[in-house]
Design a protein around this motif. Sequence first.
Motif, PDB file in Angstrom:
ATOM      1  N   MET A  37     -30.174  -7.198   8.486  1.00 35.78           N
ATOM      2  CA  MET A  37     -30.722  -6.413   9.586  1.00 35.78           C
ATOM      3  C   MET A  37     -32.230  -6.244   9.450  1.00 35.78           C
ATOM      4  O   MET A  37     -32.977  -6.313  10.433  1.00 35.78           O
ATOM      5  N   ILE A  38     -32.714  -6.027   8.217  1.00 35.66           N
ATOM      6  CA  ILE A  38     -34.124  -5.700   7.996  1.00 35.66           C
ATOM      7  C   ILE A  38     -35.019  -6.932   7.915  1.00 35.66           C
ATOM      8  O   ILE A  38     -36.181  -6.899   8.329  1.00 35.66           O
ATOM      9  N   VAL A  39     -34.507  -8.043   7.388  1.00 33.85           N
ATOM     10  CA  VAL A  39     -35.330  -9.239   7.159  1.00 33.85           C
ATOM     11  C   VAL A  39     -36.096  -9.705   8.395  1.00 33.85           C
ATOM     12  O   VAL A  39     -37.292 -10.036   8.302  1.00 33.85           O
ATOM     13  N   PRO A  40     -35.493  -9.767   9.601  1.00 25.26           N
ATOM     14  CA  PRO A  40     -36.273 -10.230  10.763  1.00 25.26           C
ATOM     15  C   PRO A  40     -37.501  -9.371  11.050  1.00 25.26           C
ATOM     16  O   PRO A  40     -38.519  -9.882  11.543  1.00 25.26           O
ATOM     17  N   TYR A  41     -37.429  -8.089  10.723  1.00 24.74           N
ATOM     18  CA  TYR A  41     -38.571  -7.203  10.944  1.00 24.74           C
ATOM     19  C   TYR A  41     -39.644  -7.423   9.879  1.00 24.74           C
ATOM     20  O   TYR A  41     -40.837  -7.340  10.169  1.00 24.74           O
ATOM     21  N   ARG A  94     -41.819 -10.273  10.819  1.00 20.60           N
ATOM     22  CA  ARG A  94     -42.825  -9.992  11.846  1.00 20.60           C
ATOM     23  C   ARG A  94     -44.188  -9.648  11.231  1.00 20.60           C
ATOM     24  O   ARG A  94     -45.218  -9.810  11.875  1.00 20.60           O
ATOM     25  N   HIS A  95     -44.150  -9.153  10.006  1.00 22.91           N
ATOM     26  CA  HIS A  95     -45.381  -8.681   9.367  1.00 22.91           C
ATOM     27  C   HIS A  95     -45.751  -9.485   8.128  1.00 22.91           C
ATOM     28  O   HIS A  95     -46.675  -9.120   7.409  1.00 22.91           O
ATOM     29  N   ARG A 146     -49.159  -9.697  -8.416  1.00 21.79           N
ATOM     30  CA  ARG A 146     -49.373  -8.412  -7.764  1.00 21.79           C
ATOM     31  C   ARG A 146     -49.651  -8.584  -6.278  1.00 21.79           C
ATOM     32  O   ARG A 146     -49.204  -7.774  -5.451  1.00 21.79           O
ATOM     33  N   GLU A 147     -50.394  -9.636  -5.912  1.00 19.67           N
ATOM     34  CA  GLU A 147     -50.714  -9.823  -4.500  1.00 19.67           C
ATOM     35  C   GLU A 147     -49.469 -10.089  -3.672  1.00 19.67           C
ATOM     36  O   GLU A 147     -49.377  -9.672  -2.504  1.00 19.67           O
ATOM     37  N   ALA A 148     -48.470 -10.754  -4.277  1.00 15.05           N
ATOM     38  CA  ALA A 148     -47.210 -11.005  -3.573  1.00 15.05           C
ATOM     39  C   ALA A 148     -46.426  -9.709  -3.409  1.00 15.05           C
ATOM     40  O   ALA A 148     -45.857  -9.434  -2.351  1.00 15.05           O
ATOM     41  N   ILE A 149     -46.375  -8.908  -4.465  1.00 15.26           N
ATOM     42  CA  ILE A 149     -45.689  -7.614  -4.404  1.00 15.26           C
ATOM     43  C   ILE A 149     -46.285  -6.755  -3.297  1.00 15.26           C
ATOM     44  O   ILE A 149     -45.566  -6.182  -2.463  1.00 15.26           O
ATOM     45  N   GLU A 150     -47.612  -6.683  -3.260  1.00 17.62           N
ATOM     46  CA  GLU A 150     -48.279  -5.817  -2.290  1.00 17.62           C
ATOM     47  C   GLU A 150     -48.104  -6.340  -0.866  1.00 17.62           C
ATOM     48  O   GLU A 150     -47.956  -5.552   0.080  1.00 17.62           O
ATOM     49  N   ALA A 151     -48.107  -7.657  -0.688  1.00 21.73           N
ATOM     50  CA  ALA A 151     -47.931  -8.230   0.646  1.00 21.73           C
ATOM     51  C   ALA A 151     -46.540  -7.930   1.195  1.00 21.73           C
ATOM     52  O   ALA A 151     -46.381  -7.548   2.363  1.00 21.73           O
ATOM     53  N   ILE A 152     -45.524  -8.101   0.348  1.00 21.37           N
ATOM     54  CA  ILE A 152     -44.153  -7.833   0.801  1.00 21.37           C
ATOM     55  C   ILE A 152     -43.948  -6.339   1.038  1.00 21.37           C
ATOM     56  O   ILE A 152     -43.334  -5.931   2.033  1.00 21.37           O
ATOM     57  N   ALA A 153     -44.474  -5.517   0.141  1.00 16.13           N
ATOM     58  CA  ALA A 153     -44.332  -4.072   0.290  1.00 16.13           C
ATOM     59  C   ALA A 153     -44.978  -3.591   1.585  1.00 16.13           C
ATOM     60  O   ALA A 153     -44.414  -2.759   2.309  1.00 16.13           O
ATOM     61  N   ALA A 154     -46.160  -4.109   1.897  1.00 16.78           N
ATOM     62  CA  ALA A 154     -46.842  -3.715   3.125  1.00 16.78           C
ATOM     63  C   ALA A 154     -46.029  -4.117   4.358  1.00 16.78           C
ATOM     64  O   ALA A 154     -45.930  -3.356   5.329  1.00 16.78           O
ATOM     65  N   ALA A 155     -45.433  -5.307   4.324  1.00 13.45           N
ATOM     66  CA  ALA A 155     -44.598  -5.752   5.437  1.00 13.45           C
ATOM     67  C   ALA A 155     -43.364  -4.873   5.579  1.00 13.45           C
ATOM     68  O   ALA A 155     -42.923  -4.567   6.696  1.00 13.45           O
TER      69      ALA A 155
END
Length: 323
Positions: free
Chosen positions: A48-52, A55-56, A258-267
Amino acid sequence: MAIGRRALALGAAGIALARPALAAYPERVINLIVPFAPGGGTDLSARMIVPYIERHLPGRVVVLNRPGAGGQIGANEIARARPDGYTIGFMNVPNTMMKPHERDAGFTVDSFEPIANLVFDPAVLAVRADSPIRTLADAVNAARAQPDRVTVGSAGIGSNTHLDLIQLETAAGVRFDHIPYDGGAAPRTALLGGQLQLIASALGDVYRFMQDGSIRALGILSDERVSLAPEIPTYKEQGYDVTGGASRGLVGPLGMPREAIEAIAAACEKSLRDPELAAAAANIALALQYMGPEEYGRYLQASNAELARIWRSTPWIAREPRR
């Protein structure tokens, strides 16, 4: 994706090569491992959450189910993945994190990089609507009057609903007759059929039946009443300092950039603010709850410490139900 050309800088000291520009993350598909079978609560939450999230976050996120051993097989695959940001996992706590306390599971809480919590599904104690047990106090008093006789179904030995029941027994000084099932649907069916007196359940597993009036919740194990079902009093309101439920969030293998963690977390944070996702989640009583990497990391460590405490005092696999 282009990585930039080498530029030659000529100077008095000689020739210097400029560093190539780093590519933006992600460059390719991110695999999201769900350590449970398709169709279950954890899998449905992820899908359910992955498509959203997509988007980011540029690119695709593909859900891969790796069921087996109560989440252990998938968790091991996450922990052993190359820590490049392209393999992450959907963690269910406490269900997956209890495995290292039971046995050598091949991973611990320290095998993962926390990214973001997405869901917290609070637990409830519930009865059939026509039950004479009206309150949490009624349930405790019934267990006190008939030790090991008041039946309570759960999603299985060592499930979060089983641990929630153990915590209530410890706090109240009583013992129920715990009947474990395989998953949350079977005990609900048994309750409705009259084979059980109570069930320890996730709110999401009984929400629809509460709405149609066939099941009534006695208490919810959240710190405060939840907006999805504000009529359910908390355990704390009723004199028992017990909380419980299941969280679901994203983790990566130790050493993930860290940049990957932060990018996914922000999305993830942006996704959980989306009114469309909020409406879809509320329709199935999926309680969205965002925690960023640091807060989620503290939550995982605290949950692991609590599991260790419960295991030391009341090891759940040693508590076989009465027959």
